[in-house]
Motif scaffolding. Sequence first.
Motif, PDB file in Angstrom:
ATOM      1  N   GLN A 176       0.842  -1.190   0.000  1.00 40.95           N
ATOM      2  CA  GLN A 176       0.000   0.000   0.000  1.00 40.95           C
ATOM      3  C   GLN A 176       0.882   1.247   0.000  1.00 40.95           C
ATOM      4  OE1 GLN A 176      -3.452   0.303   0.107  1.00 40.95           O
ATOM      5  NE2 GLN A 176      -3.792  -1.912  -0.001  1.00 40.95           N
ATOM      6  N   SER A 177       0.469   2.250  -0.776  1.00 42.15           N
ATOM      7  CA  SER A 177       1.201   3.514  -0.800  1.00 42.15           C
ATOM      8  C   SER A 177       0.258   4.649  -0.422  1.00 42.15           C
ATOM      9  CB  SER A 177       1.790   3.770  -2.190  1.00 42.15           C
ATOM     10  OG  SER A 177       2.419   5.037  -2.249  1.00 42.15           O
ATOM     11  N   LYS A 178       0.734   5.547   0.452  1.00 45.27           N
ATOM     12  CA  LYS A 178      -0.086   6.687   0.861  1.00 45.27           C
ATOM     13  C   LYS A 178      -0.116   7.773  -0.206  1.00 45.27           C
ATOM     14  CE  LYS A 178       0.786   6.077   5.823  1.00 45.27           C
ATOM     15  NZ  LYS A 178       1.333   6.716   7.044  1.00 45.27           N
ATOM     16  N   ASP A 179       0.918   7.800  -1.056  1.00 46.49           N
ATOM     17  CA  ASP A 179       1.022   8.850  -2.066  1.00 46.49           C
ATOM     18  C   ASP A 179       1.233   8.234  -3.447  1.00 46.49           C
ATOM     19  OD1 ASP A 179       1.028  11.083  -0.134  1.00 46.49           O
ATOM     20  OD2 ASP A 179       2.977  10.263   0.442  1.00 46.49           O
ATOM     21  N   ALA A 180       1.082   9.077  -4.465  1.00 44.63           N
ATOM     22  CA  ALA A 180       1.345   8.663  -5.843  1.00 44.63           C
ATOM     23  C   ALA A 180       2.555   9.414  -6.379  1.00 44.63           C
ATOM     24  CB  ALA A 180       0.118   8.950  -6.718  1.00 44.63           C
ATOM     25  N   GLY A 181       3.228   8.817  -7.369  1.00 40.67           N
ATOM     26  CA  GLY A 181       4.366   9.490  -7.999  1.00 40.67           C
ATOM     27  C   GLY A 181       5.675   8.778  -7.755  1.00 40.67           C
ATOM     28  N   THR A 182       6.698   9.552  -7.408  1.00 38.75           N
ATOM     29  CA  THR A 182       8.026   9.010  -7.155  1.00 38.75           C
ATOM     30  C   THR A 182       8.082   8.402  -5.757  1.00 38.75           C
ATOM     31  OG1 THR A 182       9.027  10.677  -8.585  1.00 38.75           O
ATOM     32  CG2 THR A 182      10.490   9.545  -7.047  1.00 38.75           C
ATOM     33  N   GLY A 183       8.747   7.282  -5.627  1.00 39.02           N
ATOM     34  CA  GLY A 183       8.858   6.665  -4.312  1.00 39.02           C
ATOM     35  C   GLY A 183       9.785   5.480  -4.327  1.00 39.02           C
ATOM     36  N   GLU A 184      10.096   4.989  -3.146  1.00 41.18           N
ATOM     37  CA  GLU A 184      10.956   3.820  -3.003  1.00 41.18           C
ATOM     38  C   GLU A 184      10.370   2.889  -1.945  1.00 41.18           C
ATOM     39  OE1 GLU A 184      15.495   3.706  -3.114  1.00 41.18           O
ATOM     40  OE2 GLU A 184      15.114   3.561  -0.964  1.00 41.18           O
ATOM     41  N   VAL A 185      10.361   1.617  -2.256  1.00 34.78           N
ATOM     42  CA  VAL A 185       9.882   0.602  -1.323  1.00 34.78           C
ATOM     43  C   VAL A 185      11.071  -0.268  -0.917  1.00 34.78           C
ATOM     44  CG1 VAL A 185       8.431  -1.446  -1.054  1.00 34.78           C
ATOM     45  CG2 VAL A 185       7.545   0.556  -2.259  1.00 34.78           C
ATOM     46  N   VAL A 186      11.245  -0.459   0.368  1.00 37.30           N
ATOM     47  CA  VAL A 186      12.298  -1.332   0.878  1.00 37.30           C
ATOM     48  C   VAL A 186      11.652  -2.648   1.295  1.00 37.30           C
ATOM     49  CG1 VAL A 186      14.102  -1.648   2.605  1.00 37.30           C
ATOM     50  CG2 VAL A 186      13.650   0.639   1.670  1.00 37.30           C
ATOM     51  N   VAL A 187      12.063  -3.719   0.657  1.00 31.50           N
ATOM     52  CA  VAL A 187      11.502  -5.034   0.976  1.00 31.50           C
ATOM     53  C   VAL A 187      12.055  -5.484   2.326  1.00 31.50           C
ATOM     54  CG1 VAL A 187      11.345  -7.448   0.234  1.00 31.50           C
ATOM     55  CG2 VAL A 187      11.326  -5.607  -1.469  1.00 31.50           C
ATOM     56  N   PRO A 188      11.201  -5.929   3.250  1.00 25.91           N
ATOM     57  CA  PRO A 188      11.692  -6.409   4.555  1.00 25.91           C
ATOM     58  C   PRO A 188      12.798  -7.448   4.388  1.00 25.91           C
ATOM     59  CG  PRO A 188       9.294  -6.285   4.558  1.00 25.91           C
ATOM     60  CD  PRO A 188       9.733  -6.020   3.147  1.00 25.91           C
ATOM     61  N   VAL A 189      13.793  -7.384   5.248  1.00 23.09           N
ATOM     62  CA  VAL A 189      14.973  -8.246   5.131  1.00 23.09           C
ATOM     63  C   VAL A 189      14.591  -9.725   5.114  1.00 23.09           C
ATOM     64  CG1 VAL A 189      17.118  -8.956   6.253  1.00 23.09           C
ATOM     65  CG2 VAL A 189      16.485  -6.539   6.191  1.00 23.09           C
ATOM     66  N   ALA A 190      13.685 -10.115   5.994  1.00 18.56           N
ATOM     67  CA  ALA A 190      13.294 -11.525   6.054  1.00 18.56           C
ATOM     68  C   ALA A 190      12.701 -11.990   4.733  1.00 18.56           C
ATOM     69  CB  ALA A 190      12.292 -11.743   7.186  1.00 18.56           C
ATOM     70  N   LEU A 191      11.879 -11.142   4.116  1.00 16.91           N
ATOM     71  CA  LEU A 191      11.269 -11.492   2.833  1.00 16.91           C
ATOM     72  C   LEU A 191      12.300 -11.470   1.716  1.00 16.91           C
ATOM     73  CD1 LEU A 191       8.687 -12.150   1.271  1.00 16.91           C
ATOM     74  CD2 LEU A 191       8.296  -9.690   1.013  1.00 16.91           C
ATOM     75  N   ALA A 192      13.217 -10.492   1.752  1.00 12.50           N
ATOM     76  CA  ALA A 192      14.245 -10.379   0.717  1.00 12.50           C
ATOM     77  C   ALA A 192      15.145 -11.609   0.697  1.00 12.50           C
ATOM     78  CB  ALA A 192      15.078  -9.117   0.941  1.00 12.50           C
ATOM     79  N   THR A 193      15.597 -12.055   1.868  1.00 11.89           N
ATOM     80  CA  THR A 193      16.492 -13.206   1.918  1.00 11.89           C
ATOM     81  C   THR A 193      15.767 -14.508   1.564  1.00 11.89           C
ATOM     82  OG1 THR A 193      16.080 -13.375   4.307  1.00 11.89           O
ATOM     83  CG2 THR A 193      18.028 -12.162   3.611  1.00 11.89           C
ATOM     84  N   LYS A 194      14.456 -14.533   1.804  1.00  9.99           N
ATOM     85  CA  LYS A 194      13.686 -15.738   1.513  1.00  9.99           C
ATOM     86  C   LYS A 194      13.320 -15.838   0.032  1.00  9.99           C
ATOM     87  CE  LYS A 194       9.364 -18.084   2.738  1.00  9.99           C
ATOM     88  NZ  LYS A 194       8.128 -18.025   3.566  1.00  9.99           N
ATOM     89  N   LYS A 195      12.907 -14.733  -0.570  1.00  2.00           N
ATOM     90  CA  LYS A 195      12.387 -14.748  -1.937  1.00  2.00           C
ATOM     91  C   LYS A 195      13.419 -14.424  -3.006  1.00  2.00           C
ATOM     92  CE  LYS A 195       8.071 -15.585  -0.763  1.00  2.00           C
ATOM     93  NZ  LYS A 195       7.395 -16.848  -1.163  1.00  2.00           N
ATOM     94  N   PHE A 196      14.542 -13.776  -2.616  1.00  3.54           N
ATOM     95  CA  PHE A 196      15.546 -13.361  -3.592  1.00  3.54           C
ATOM     96  C   PHE A 196      16.867 -14.055  -3.257  1.00  3.54           C
ATOM     97  CE2 PHE A 196      12.294 -10.221  -3.361  1.00  3.54           C
ATOM     98  CZ  PHE A 196      12.163  -9.673  -4.632  1.00  3.54           C
ATOM     99  N   PRO A 197      17.128 -15.216  -3.872  1.00  7.01           N
ATOM    100  CA  PRO A 197      18.321 -16.005  -3.538  1.00  7.01           C
ATOM    101  C   PRO A 197      19.615 -15.195  -3.637  1.00  7.01           C
ATOM    102  CG  PRO A 197      16.865 -17.235  -4.993  1.00  7.01           C
ATOM    103  CD  PRO A 197      16.322 -15.840  -4.940  1.00  7.01           C
ATOM    104  N   GLY A 198      20.372 -15.185  -2.549  1.00  8.84           N
ATOM    105  CA  GLY A 198      21.664 -14.510  -2.545  1.00  8.84           C
ATOM    106  C   GLY A 198      21.613 -13.042  -2.203  1.00  8.84           C
ATOM    107  N   ALA A 199      20.419 -12.447  -2.112  1.00  9.80           N
ATOM    108  CA  ALA A 199      20.302 -11.007  -1.878  1.00  9.80           C
ATOM    109  C   ALA A 199      20.410 -10.667  -0.400  1.00  9.80           C
ATOM    110  CB  ALA A 199      18.987 -10.483  -2.433  1.00  9.80           C
ATOM    111  N   ARG A 200      21.053  -9.551  -0.119  1.00  8.78           N
ATOM    112  CA  ARG A 200      21.132  -9.035   1.249  1.00  8.78           C
ATOM    113  C   ARG A 200      20.034  -8.002   1.487  1.00  8.78           C
ATOM    114  NH1 ARG A 200      26.801  -6.821   2.641  1.00  8.78           N
ATOM    115  NH2 ARG A 200      27.188  -9.043   3.006  1.00  8.78           N
ATOM    116  N   SER A 201      19.759  -7.194   0.469  1.00 10.20           N
ATOM    117  CA  SER A 201      18.693  -6.206   0.581  1.00 10.20           C
ATOM    118  C   SER A 201      18.066  -6.005  -0.790  1.00 10.20           C
ATOM    119  CB  SER A 201      19.225  -4.870   1.119  1.00 10.20           C
ATOM    120  OG  SER A 201      20.064  -4.248   0.154  1.00 10.20           O
TER     121      SER A 201
END
Length: 220
Positions: A176-201
Motif C-alpha cells: 500500500q502507498s499513501k502517495d502517488a508518484g516518485t517513491g521507493e519501497v524497501v523489501v523487509p529483510v526476512a522477505l528479501a532473503t527468503k524470496k531473492f536467492p543470494g540477496a542481502r537487501s
Amino acid sequence: MEPFDKVSARANAFGTLGLAQSASSDDIREAWRNIAFEAHPDKNGGDGAALANAKAAYDLLRSEGLAGKGLAGSAAGKPRRPRLRKRVIQLETQDIDACRAMLNTALPHLQDTPVDSQDADRLQDADHIPDAVGLHGRNLTYFISAPVCEGANRVALPTSVLAGSKRVKTEILSFQSKDAGTGEVVVPVALATKKFPGARSVRIRFNADQQTQDEYWLAG
C-alpha cells in the motif's frame, strides 16, 4: 613538459579534485566519481565546466599512474579490500515477459468482483514491471519507470538475478502507498532473503527514468 611544470600541474590536479597530494589512488577515483555525480549536466544544478576540469585533472593523474588500481599512495604491502562496484543491468525480454505473465494470471483482486472501466484502468496502472536492476554486491535495486499509485500496488520482480539460474523466477509483491508518484519501497529483510536467492537487501524505485539509473551508477 618540464619537471617543475609537471609538479605544478600535478599539484593543481589534486587541488581541483579537492585532495592533498598524499591522497591514494582510491581517494582520487572516489573524488572524481563524487564530482562527476554532483556536476553532471543532467543533474539539477550541474556544472559542465567543473565536470570538464575534474575530468582533465583525473586524466592527468591517471596518465602518471596515480589513479590506477593498486596501492599508490597507501602503505606498501597493506592489503586493501576490493571496492564493490555498482552496475545497472537492463532486463531481458524473457524476464519482462515472465513478470507480465505472472501479473496476468495472478489476479485475486479481480476474481468474483465486478469492476467498471475506470477501476480496471486504475488496477492496471497499479501493476508494475521493472525495466532494469541495479547491483551493488548482494544489494538489489529495481528500477520502474512508472509512478507508484496511491493505495494498493503490485509489482512483479525477477528474483533469480543473483542466482545465475537459466530459468527466470518471478515473485509478485503487494503493498500500500499513501502517495502517488516518485517513491521507493524497501523489501523487509526476512522477505528479501527468503524470496531473492543470494540477496542481502532489495529496494524498488518508482518513477525511475534513465537519469535515475545513471545517478545510481555514478554514485558507486
